[in-house]
Design a protein around this motif. Sequence first.
Motif, mmCIF file in Angstrom:
data_model
loop_
_atom_site.group_PDB
_atom_site.id
_atom_site.type_symbol
_atom_site.label_atom_id
_atom_site.label_comp_id
_atom_site.label_asym_id
_atom_site.label_seq_id
_atom_site.Cartn_x
_atom_site.Cartn_y
_atom_site.Cartn_z
ATOM 1 N N THR A 36 59.131 39.026 39.541
ATOM 2 C CA THR A 36 58.175 38.185 40.262
ATOM 3 C C THR A 36 56.833 38.165 39.545
ATOM 4 N N LEU A 37 56.173 37.010 39.574
ATOM 5 C CA LEU A 37 54.873 36.864 38.934
ATOM 6 C C LEU A 37 53.815 37.682 39.661
ATOM 7 N N ARG A 38 53.928 37.774 40.977
ATOM 8 C CA ARG A 38 52.920 38.496 41.755
ATOM 9 C C ARG A 38 52.853 39.976 41.354
ATOM 10 N N PHE A 39 54.008 40.576 41.044
ATOM 11 C CA PHE A 39 54.018 41.976 40.628
ATOM 12 C C PHE A 39 53.191 42.173 39.362
ATOM 13 N N TRP A 40 53.396 41.320 38.364
ATOM 14 C CA TRP A 40 52.736 41.500 37.074
ATOM 15 C C TRP A 40 51.262 41.129 37.129
ATOM 16 N N VAL A 41 50.930 40.116 37.921
ATOM 17 C CA VAL A 41 49.511 39.776 38.083
ATOM 18 C C VAL A 41 48.784 40.931 38.778
ATOM 19 N N GLY A 42 49.426 41.508 39.802
ATOM 20 C CA GLY A 42 48.838 42.653 40.485
ATOM 21 C C GLY A 42 48.716 43.852 39.568
ATOM 22 N N PHE A 43 49.726 44.061 38.730
ATOM 23 C CA PHE A 43 49.723 45.178 37.789
ATOM 24 C C PHE A 43 48.579 45.031 36.786
ATOM 25 N N ILE A 44 48.431 43.841 36.211
ATOM 26 C CA ILE A 44 47.353 43.594 35.245
ATOM 27 C C ILE A 44 45.992 43.713 35.915
ATOM 28 N N TYR A 45 45.884 43.206 37.152
ATOM 29 C CA TYR A 45 44.623 43.327 37.879
ATOM 30 C C TYR A 45 44.253 44.793 38.098
ATOM 31 N N ALA A 46 45.231 45.611 38.470
ATOM 32 C CA ALA A 46 44.972 47.034 38.703
ATOM 33 C C ALA A 46 44.566 47.747 37.417
ATOM 34 N N LEU A 47 45.075 47.293 36.280
ATOM 35 C CA LEU A 47 44.758 47.933 35.005
ATOM 36 C C LEU A 47 43.337 47.625 34.540
ATOM 37 N N PHE A 48 42.973 46.338 34.479
ATOM 38 C CA PHE A 48 41.682 46.023 33.860
ATOM 39 C C PHE A 48 40.565 45.648 34.828
ATOM 40 N N PRO A 49 40.660 44.551 35.581
ATOM 41 C CA PRO A 49 39.523 44.213 36.444
ATOM 42 C C PRO A 49 39.161 45.305 37.446
ATOM 43 N N LEU A 50 40.175 45.936 38.039
ATOM 44 C CA LEU A 50 39.894 46.973 39.029
ATOM 45 C C LEU A 50 39.286 48.214 38.387
ATOM 46 N N ASN A 51 39.799 48.614 37.222
ATOM 47 C CA ASN A 51 39.197 49.742 36.519
ATOM 48 C C ASN A 51 37.777 49.415 36.057
ATOM 49 N N LEU A 52 37.546 48.161 35.686
ATOM 50 C CA LEU A 52 36.196 47.740 35.308
ATOM 51 C C LEU A 52 35.246 47.863 36.490
ATOM 52 N N LEU A 53 35.732 47.513 37.682
ATOM 53 C CA LEU A 53 34.915 47.666 38.891
ATOM 54 C C LEU A 53 34.611 49.139 39.164
ATOM 55 N N VAL A 54 35.659 49.966 39.135
ATOM 56 C CA VAL A 54 35.511 51.386 39.471
ATOM 57 C C VAL A 54 34.548 52.083 38.517
ATOM 58 N N TYR A 55 34.776 51.890 37.218
ATOM 59 C CA TYR A 55 33.977 52.626 36.231
ATOM 60 C C TYR A 55 32.729 51.872 35.798
ATOM 61 N N GLY A 56 32.751 50.543 35.940
ATOM 62 C CA GLY A 56 31.584 49.760 35.545
ATOM 63 C C GLY A 56 30.381 50.027 36.429
ATOM 64 N N ILE A 57 30.615 50.099 37.747
ATOM 65 C CA ILE A 57 29.516 50.417 38.665
ATOM 66 C C ILE A 57 28.988 51.814 38.375
ATOM 67 N N ASN A 58 29.917 52.738 38.090
ATOM 68 C CA ASN A 58 29.528 54.107 37.765
ATOM 69 C C ASN A 58 28.638 54.154 36.521
ATOM 70 N N ASP A 59 29.059 53.460 35.462
ATOM 71 C CA ASP A 59 28.292 53.463 34.216
ATOM 72 C C ASP A 59 26.966 52.726 34.366
ATOM 73 N N TYR A 60 26.951 51.693 35.204
ATOM 74 C CA TYR A 60 25.726 50.915 35.413
ATOM 75 C C TYR A 60 24.621 51.786 36.013
ATOM 76 N N THR A 61 25.007 52.708 36.891
ATOM 77 C CA THR A 61 24.007 53.560 37.547
ATOM 78 C C THR A 61 23.755 54.858 36.786
ATOM 79 N N ASP A 62 24.598 55.147 35.773
ATOM 80 C CA ASP A 62 24.488 56.432 35.063
ATOM 81 C C ASP A 62 24.058 56.284 33.606
ATOM 82 N N VAL A 63 23.365 55.202 33.281
ATOM 83 C CA VAL A 63 22.979 54.950 31.887
ATOM 84 C C VAL A 63 22.203 56.127 31.301
ATOM 85 N N ASP A 64 21.215 56.614 32.030
ATOM 86 C CA ASP A 64 20.384 57.709 31.525
ATOM 87 C C ASP A 64 21.165 59.014 31.407
#
Length: 319
Positions: free
Chosen positions: A70-98
Amino acid sequence: VGRDQNPAAAPKKRSQRRLLSTLCLPTEWNTNGARLDWKTVLQISRPGWWLVHVWLYLAPTGQKYHVLYTLRFWVGFIYALFPLNLLVYGINDYTDVDLDADNSRKGNFMYGAKCTRDQMRDVPGMIAVTNVAGIGALILLTGYWWQLSLWLVVCVAVNAAYNLEPLRLSSKGPYELPCVVCGFAGVTILASLVNDLPWASTGYWAHMTCLVLRTQLWTELLDYDPDAKCGRRTTSTLVGKRWSKVLVLFFLAAEAGVTWYFFEDMLMRIFSFAGVAAFVGLECIRGTNDREKKKAMKMQNALGLSLVLWVWHKGIFAA
């Protein structure tokens, strides 16, 4: 000599770059720190830790071979790998620059990028674009518009509580621990929702909780010195190095106990108890430096990838 062989392509390239810039997306792979580029964005998403989301996403889908078609499985899988990880760690890095500027572990695909404030300026916009687009695609594929919209709102709220004021639980240990468990649990809930599957088994949730807590405490232990230097209060800096090791060992032992009680698979049991023995040998008896800790983490990831494929094949976590 040296001129563009296809002058007509220049306006097209400029239009593509303007579009990417409008969407807060980089236009180059590597600018050597001059501005935000795709290499840095990929580092922010922590490919070295993508295995965690692979584990969490695949949990309720074990032995459900039909979802692989199914296409939904792979789209969800790719979303969990990159955009979601970018959200999780991107916010963290944005506030922890110093904080990250003095962290020797940063600047790679395992532990994240080392960025300037100027480079991080477009990261919130990129997080918004990639995650709204990803969830939007899943809504179109599944029809679950309000469920997935609510999931994204809760996901953003949990990550904001962890990283942003007034809560910023990442610096108010031990309150970051339940927040982290809730955040990672959302990945498994997403997988059940996207693929129309029941929630994972009770044993999985107990195992996942122990896994997330010992990993969180272990990474906090790795960051103990830079966090203590800047006065950041994580659970690890709150209790000290020795008790941090005790807590990691406690949750490793709890994970082994949960595995033995809920799952009859011998490979999983061996892996869990081997983790306890390895931690005792390396951290409690021998002692390791930062380089050896990093190597141990990479070996754990390699073994974990093999195990997650076995767990999926056997359907151990699926309901």
